[in-house]
Design an enzyme around this catalytic site. Structure first.
Site, PDB file in Angstrom:
ATOM      1  CG  MET A  43      -1.761  -1.093   1.456  1.00  0.00           C
ATOM      2  SD  MET A  43      -2.759  -1.690   0.296  1.00  0.00           S
ATOM      3  CE  MET A  43      -3.935  -0.546   0.993  1.00  0.00           C
ATOM      4  N   GLY A 108      -4.485   4.391  -0.557  1.00  0.00           N
ATOM      5  CA  GLY A 108      -5.731   4.237   0.165  1.00  0.00           C
ATOM      6  C   GLY A 108      -6.472   3.184  -0.514  1.00  0.00           C
ATOM      7  CB  CYS A 109      -5.491   0.189  -2.577  1.00  0.00           C
ATOM      8  SG  CYS A 109      -6.246  -1.278  -3.262  1.00  0.00           S
ATOM      9  N   GLY A 110      -8.687   0.000  -0.964  1.00  0.00           N
ATOM     10  CA  GLY A 110      -9.253  -0.480   0.173  1.00  0.00           C
ATOM     11  C   GLY A 110      -9.507  -1.904  -0.315  1.00  0.00           C
TER      12      GLY A 110
END
Length: 278
Positions: A43, A108-110
């Site tokens: 991330m 901020g990939c969720g």
């Protein structure tokens, strides 16, 4: 270790005038989450509160159900990033092996380590009923987070996720350039302090996507409040999970999208009509 804030020289052009000087900006670095020797996700995030991030990410992604299932957790600084190196109890190793992917995630990939659309939009956990809240409590909670966002006060460039209770006010607040990262950090902080999630509110300075609802449900909070609007899928997911979702929170009020019964509205609040949900 590199701090969360960096001072950068820049030139300024405003109102027909030029100038210069230093400005504080948030640091961003690659953060690898590894389990039992293998990389699960990479991330981009803010290098702060990394232990909270590792634990919260592990919980919200369903890799562990409790911090006790993480036998060791080391924060290792590398030349080009940071590795959050975790070893799990043997009973959880196979689950990670099944889902492990080598992923380079944007800031901020969720959703990480998932292999199907069904897993990406998985139903959120059902939250307990919890307590009710007054509009004045919600407004006070949102006002409290502004002065506590230390990195954002310096940079105006990061998101925050916080947890507020009527008894304690802001219990914990975490910041990151990625809104999902900030919420994962908050989850990690809360579980280590054994804070009863059913007694408080998750506060977000970002929009509400489905992943934010899934992570809030994993925390177990009955109410989430955000400054920006939710997506349609986030509303459907919050409704199914039993979460009260309030958004577009401003100094003059907010809008309730799901389960309005937890927010006790009266005529004298001045927001009853504006937040009516059919």
């Amino acid at each position: 270790m590199q701090g969360p804030v960096h001072s950068a020289e820049r030139r300024i052009w405003r109102d027909g005038q030029s100038g210069g000087g230093a400005r504080l900006i948030p640091e961003e670095t690659a953060i690898a989450l590894t389990y039992n020797g293998g990389t699960y996700a990479v991330m981009m995030g803010t290098p702060g509160d990394l232990r909270d991030f590792a634990i919260g990410f592990s919980l919200s992604e369903g890799i562990v159900q409790s911090p006790d299932e993480i036998e060791t957790l080391d924060v290792v600084e590398l030349a080009d990033g940071i590795e959050l190196r975790m070893w799990l109890k043997s009973s959880h190793a196979e689950l990670v092996n099944e889902r492990r992917r080598h992923i380079a995630g944007p800031t901020g990939c969720g959703i990480c380590g998932v292999e199907s659309i069904a897993e990406a939009v998985r139903p959120a956990a059902i939250v307990p009923e919890g307590r009710s809240f007054a509009p004045s409590e919600i407004m006070a909670a949102m006002a409290d987070i502004t002065v506590l966002q230390q990195i954002n006060i310096q940079t105006r460039a990061v998101h925050a996720a916080a947890f507020w209770t009527p008894a304690q006010g802001i219990v914990a607040l975490r910041e990151d350039v990625g809104r999902h990262n900030a919420l994962d950090k908050l989850a990690g902080a809360l579980v280590q302090e054994t804070v009863p999630a059913s007694e408080g509110i998750v506060l977000l300075t970002s929009r509400v996507s489905v992943e934010m609802v899934q992570k809030t449900a994993a925390i177990g909070a009955p109410l989430m409040v955000a400054v920006s609007a939710p997506t349609a899928l986030a509303v459907r997911t919050a409704d199914a999970a039993g979460i009260t979702l309030a958004a577009i929170a401003r100094s003059d009020g907010f809008e309730i999208f799901t389960h309005p019964g937890r927010i006790v509205l009266t005529r004298d609040t001045g927001v009853a009509e504006a937040t009516h949900v059919a």
